[in-house]
Motif scaffolding. Structure first.
Motif, PDB file in Angstrom:
ATOM      1  N   ASN A  28       0.851  -1.194   0.000  1.00  0.00           N
ATOM      2  CA  ASN A  28       0.000   0.000   0.000  1.00  0.00           C
ATOM      3  C   ASN A  28       0.885   1.241   0.000  1.00  0.00           C
ATOM      4  N   SER A  63       1.458   5.049  -1.522  1.00  0.00           N
ATOM      5  CA  SER A  63       0.883   6.193  -2.227  1.00  0.00           C
ATOM      6  C   SER A  63       1.998   6.973  -2.913  1.00  0.00           C
ATOM      7  N   ILE A 102      -4.343  -1.084  -2.199  1.00  0.00           N
ATOM      8  CA  ILE A 102      -3.806   0.273  -2.197  1.00  0.00           C
ATOM      9  C   ILE A 102      -4.932   1.187  -1.747  1.00  0.00           C
ATOM     10  N   GLY A 103      -4.697   1.933  -0.674  1.00  0.00           N
ATOM     11  CA  GLY A 103      -5.701   2.868  -0.187  1.00  0.00           C
ATOM     12  C   GLY A 103      -6.957   2.164   0.293  1.00  0.00           C
ATOM     13  N   PRO A 130     -10.286   2.496  -1.533  1.00  0.00           N
ATOM     14  CA  PRO A 130     -11.140   3.065  -2.583  1.00  0.00           C
ATOM     15  C   PRO A 130     -12.597   2.636  -2.460  1.00  0.00           C
ATOM     16  N   ASP A 183      -5.553   4.004  -7.828  1.00  0.00           N
ATOM     17  CA  ASP A 183      -5.421   2.952  -6.830  1.00  0.00           C
ATOM     18  C   ASP A 183      -5.228   1.566  -7.444  1.00  0.00           C
ATOM     19  N   ASN A 210      -6.074  -4.504  -7.240  1.00  0.00           N
ATOM     20  CA  ASN A 210      -6.338  -4.052  -5.867  1.00  0.00           C
ATOM     21  C   ASN A 210      -7.473  -4.859  -5.228  1.00  0.00           C
TER      22      ASN A 210
END
Length: 379
Positions: free
Chosen positions: A29, A31, A65-66, A68, A75, A116
């Motif tokens: 993860n 950014s 990731i993130g 969302p 992402d 993701n």
């Protein structure tokens, strides 16, 4: 010291990997704002496990990731491919697969990176049917995502109950290193700071009887100070925790001696109603550092100031640089803290740097995690 039974450790089960498809839950993860060095640290921590899995027929990597709400380009895990190309052992190729539940994986490359995992609502719901669709693509499961193993999500909890499951090399080290504080707590100190008081308060309560001293910073320090009728001005705090913190014994809790406010440095006793404490001051850096020198083990979680503003990162950096030169065991964790260390090329200067933030706090407070229980207790 807490130990994971050896029959659940990947390093003890390598013969069973040969020729199998292995799904590895990782935490990549990263950014764009956190920088390449931070991303490289997160991904590089996986290298030993990925190398050990090379005899497998295929290694399927699964991450988020993130957080969302819907699918989006920013992402997508597709952007992680360059990171993996740099660290994959022996020049192995990796393919991105825009996987959907129910699909088979047709790629022939040794490594496959799935889309993701949080693009699918079944992940955060710990949905059994969604977990079954993940289990269908592999023969074995490896948890190499200590930093999200405090989450009751499908790829952490439901999935390992459906496949033969093991802990990766880095996961094993996280448990081993963090467990040190349970083996000799009376020679240890805890440095606890940051804005998320809700996640840190259980650890503060638990460790009052386990360590010599707890040094506070940030929002949790301000809340504790206010609970003891000290002036904190407009500083970050949470009133809903005042009653809980007011009854904590003060003999083991250390608060900052001075603070960096918006335009000046003040001793804590001189803080007035107009001040906003945004970093620890030089007296506190020195005092906390001197305490740490006397201990065999230091565990530090959370930045000591508002480090997203460079004007207020000096306290955290000063403390980190002092810890660098100590000979004792120094374990550091927390996503924001790690990002700052990487930004300043300090991440290799400590005994161990945990990839976990919330997971590190939960493990220290409860001595286990949902991701551990899902594998160890499933039978």
């Amino acid at each position: 010291m807490i130990t994971i039974p050896e029959n659940f450790l990947l390093r003890r089960q390598l013969e069973g990997v040969r020729g199998k498809k292995v799904l590895v839950r990782i935490d990549a993860n990263i950014s764009p704002e956190e920088g390449r060095r931070f991303g490289a640290f997160r991904v590089w921590a996986l290298r030993e496990t990925l190398r050990a899995l090379l005899p497998a027929a295929q290694i399927i990597l699964c991450t988020h990731i993130g957080d969302p709400r819907e699918k989006n380009t920013q992402d997508s895990t597709r952007r992680l491919i360059p990171f993996f190309k740099k660290i994959l052992p022996w020049g192995q190729r990796i393919a991105f697969h825009n996987w959907q539940p129910g699909e088979k994986i047709e790629e022939k490359t040794k490594f496959v990176l799935l889309e993701n995992i949080r693009f699918f609502e079944g992940e955060k719901k710990n949905d059994e049917v969604f977990a079954q669709s993940l289990a269908a693509v592999a023969d074995l499961y490896v948890n190499e995502a200590f930093s999200v193993s405090h989450r009751v999500h499908a790829s952490i909890v439901a999935l390992p109950r459906l496949l033969p499951s093991f802990f990766g090399y880095r996961f094993e080290q996280e448990v081993l290193q963090l467990s040190r504080i349970f083996s000799h707590p009376q020679q240890s100190a805890l440095v606890l700071s940051g804005a998320k008081i809700e996640t840190k308060l259980p650890l503060l309560k638990n460790f009052l009887q386990k360590v010599d001293i707890i040094m506070l910073g940030g929002g949790i320090a301000h809340t504790y100070m206010k609970s003891n009728d000290m002036e904190i001005g407009n500083s970050l705090h949470e009133d809903r925790y005042l009653a809980e913190m007011q009854v904590l014994p003060s003999d083991k809790i250390m608060i900052p001696q001075d603070a960096v406010c918006e335009h000046h440095i003040k001793d804590i006793v001189d803080i007035d109603g107009n001040d906003n404490m945004l970093d620890i001051g030089p007296k506190t850096v020195e005092a906390y550092s001197n305490i740490c020198k006397q201990k065999k083990l230091i565990i530090w979680n959370g930045p000591l100031g508002k480090i997203e503003d460079p004007r207020f990162e000096k306290g955290t950096l000063g403390f980190a640089k002092n810890l660098m030169y100590m000979k004792n065991t120094r374990i550091v964790g927390g996503g924001d803290t790690l990002a700052l260390l990487c930004k300043n090329r300090l991440e290799q200067s400590f005994s161990f740097v945990s990839t976990g933030g919330g997971a590190m706090l939960d493990f220290l407070a409860r001595e286990t995690l949902p991701g551990i229980e899902a594998i160890v207790r499933k039978n």
